[in-house]
Design a protein around this motif. Structure first.
Motif, short mmCIF file in Angstrom:
data_model
loop_
_atom_site.label_atom_id
_atom_site.label_comp_id
_atom_site.label_asym_id
_atom_site.label_seq_id
_atom_site.Cartn_x
_atom_site.Cartn_y
_atom_site.Cartn_z
N ASN A 129 67.53 23.39 70.94
CA ASN A 129 67.90 23.06 69.57
C ASN A 129 66.78 23.55 68.64
OD1 ASN A 129 68.42 21.78 67.08
ND2 ASN A 129 69.55 20.16 68.12
N PRO A 130 67.08 24.51 67.74
CA PRO A 130 66.05 25.06 66.87
C PRO A 130 65.59 24.12 65.76
CG PRO A 130 68.16 25.98 66.28
CD PRO A 130 68.38 25.13 67.50
N ASP A 131 66.18 22.94 65.67
CA ASP A 131 65.81 21.97 64.64
C ASP A 131 64.72 20.99 65.10
OD1 ASP A 131 67.73 23.07 62.92
OD2 ASP A 131 69.29 21.74 63.69
N TYR A 132 64.34 21.07 66.38
CA TYR A 132 63.40 20.10 66.92
C TYR A 132 62.28 20.78 67.70
CZ TYR A 132 66.93 16.64 65.77
OH TYR A 132 67.82 15.86 65.11
N SER A 133 61.14 20.13 67.74
CA SER A 133 60.00 20.60 68.51
C SER A 133 60.29 20.46 70.00
CB SER A 133 58.77 19.79 68.11
OG SER A 133 57.65 20.22 68.82
N HIS A 134 59.86 21.45 70.78
CA HIS A 134 60.01 21.44 72.23
C HIS A 134 58.66 21.76 72.86
CE1 HIS A 134 64.19 21.88 71.08
NE2 HIS A 134 64.58 21.71 72.32
N LYS A 135 58.46 21.22 74.06
CA LYS A 135 57.25 21.50 74.82
C LYS A 135 57.67 22.33 76.04
CE LYS A 135 54.97 17.83 75.73
NZ LYS A 135 54.26 16.65 76.22
N PHE A 136 57.10 23.53 76.16
CA PHE A 136 57.41 24.43 77.26
C PHE A 136 56.18 24.57 78.14
CE2 PHE A 136 60.05 25.62 73.67
CZ PHE A 136 61.31 25.70 74.24
N THR A 137 56.37 24.43 79.46
CA THR A 137 55.26 24.54 80.40
C THR A 137 55.57 25.64 81.41
OG1 THR A 137 54.78 22.19 80.14
CG2 THR A 137 53.86 23.26 82.08
N LYS A 146 50.13 26.74 81.54
CA LYS A 146 50.09 26.84 80.08
C LYS A 146 51.23 26.03 79.50
CE LYS A 146 49.27 29.78 76.27
NZ LYS A 146 48.60 30.99 75.90
N THR A 147 50.91 25.22 78.49
CA THR A 147 51.92 24.45 77.77
C THR A 147 51.86 24.84 76.30
OG1 THR A 147 51.74 22.60 79.31
CG2 THR A 147 52.71 22.12 77.17
N VAL A 148 53.03 25.14 75.73
CA VAL A 148 53.11 25.45 74.30
C VAL A 148 54.14 24.52 73.68
CG1 VAL A 148 52.40 27.86 74.52
CG2 VAL A 148 54.80 27.29 74.68
N THR A 149 53.83 24.00 72.51
CA THR A 149 54.76 23.15 71.78
C THR A 149 55.13 23.87 70.50
OG1 THR A 149 53.70 21.19 72.71
CG2 THR A 149 55.10 20.86 70.76
N ILE A 150 56.43 24.16 70.37
CA ILE A 150 56.94 24.90 69.20
C ILE A 150 58.33 24.39 68.83
CG2 ILE A 150 55.68 27.06 69.68
CD1 ILE A 150 58.31 28.15 70.88
N THR A 151 58.72 24.71 67.62
CA THR A 151 60.11 24.55 67.21
C THR A 151 60.72 25.93 67.41
OG1 THR A 151 59.52 22.83 65.64
CG2 THR A 151 61.66 23.90 65.33
N PRO A 152 61.55 26.11 68.45
CA PRO A 152 62.00 27.44 68.85
C PRO A 152 63.09 28.02 67.93
CG PRO A 152 62.98 25.80 70.26
CD PRO A 152 62.06 25.08 69.32
#
Length: 171
Positions: A129-137, A146-152
């Motif tokens: 969902n591009p409206d919310y922040s996500h954490k990708f590991t 590596k972990t990145v937190t972005i709003t995709p």
């Protein structure tokens, strides 16, 4: 469709249980016998519904005779986007076999909404969902996790993993 790998003790002797259904069902119950034993389960679940693209879930846990539950979140085709991560080494080479997870904060808890493994091209794709922040590991043996937190909001991102290998100069 689901595949459950399960074992008692160490994983050298294990069994596989596969389950698949196209029926719309909001709840599935699985039991293990004998109920006085704890069982290790590695689950891999693919789920979707009409108007909701497929998502992947996976988990490895030790289960006892207590009831447990896991909520799997669908995201409608009108609310989400496919986002691909290209995972590269510091030298810019694609890294195959990187285990990747996507979490989204739901009601104050980071909930797993997707898993995947990079292919030959180093790519892995999630429905998010591009409206919310996500954490990708992103993790693989021999590399730093590596972990990145972005709003995709984009369809593609590049992630660089650093090797754990150290080079010692001998003189």
């Amino acid at each position: 469709s689901s595949t459950f790998y399960y074992w008692l003790g160490d994983s050298s002797v294990n069994k596989t249980y596969s389950y698949s259904s196209s029926a719309a069902n909001h709840n599935y119950t699985f039991c293990f016998s004998p109920s006085d034993k704890s069982v290790n389960v590695n689950s891999q679940v693919q789920y979707s519904a009409e108007g909701y693209p497929q998502r992947n879930y996976g988990n490895e846990s030790l289960y006892t005779n207590s009831t447990s539950s896991e909520i799997l979140y669908l995201l409608s085709s009108t609310d989400g986007i496919y986002t691909t991560f290209q995972v590269l080494s510091q030298a810019g080479q694609p890294i195959q076999g990187v285990y990747s997870t996507a979490h989204r904060e739901i009601s104050g808890i980071w909930s797993l909404v997707g898993i995947g493994t990079t292919g030959d091209d180093g790519g892995v794709t999630f429905w998010v969902n591009p409206d919310y922040s996500h954490k990708f590991t992103f993790s693989k043996t021999g590399f730093q996790t590596k972990t990145v937190t972005i709003t995709p909001t984009q369809s593609a991102y590049t992630v660089y993993l650093t090797s754990n290998t150290t080079i010692t100069n001998v003189t």
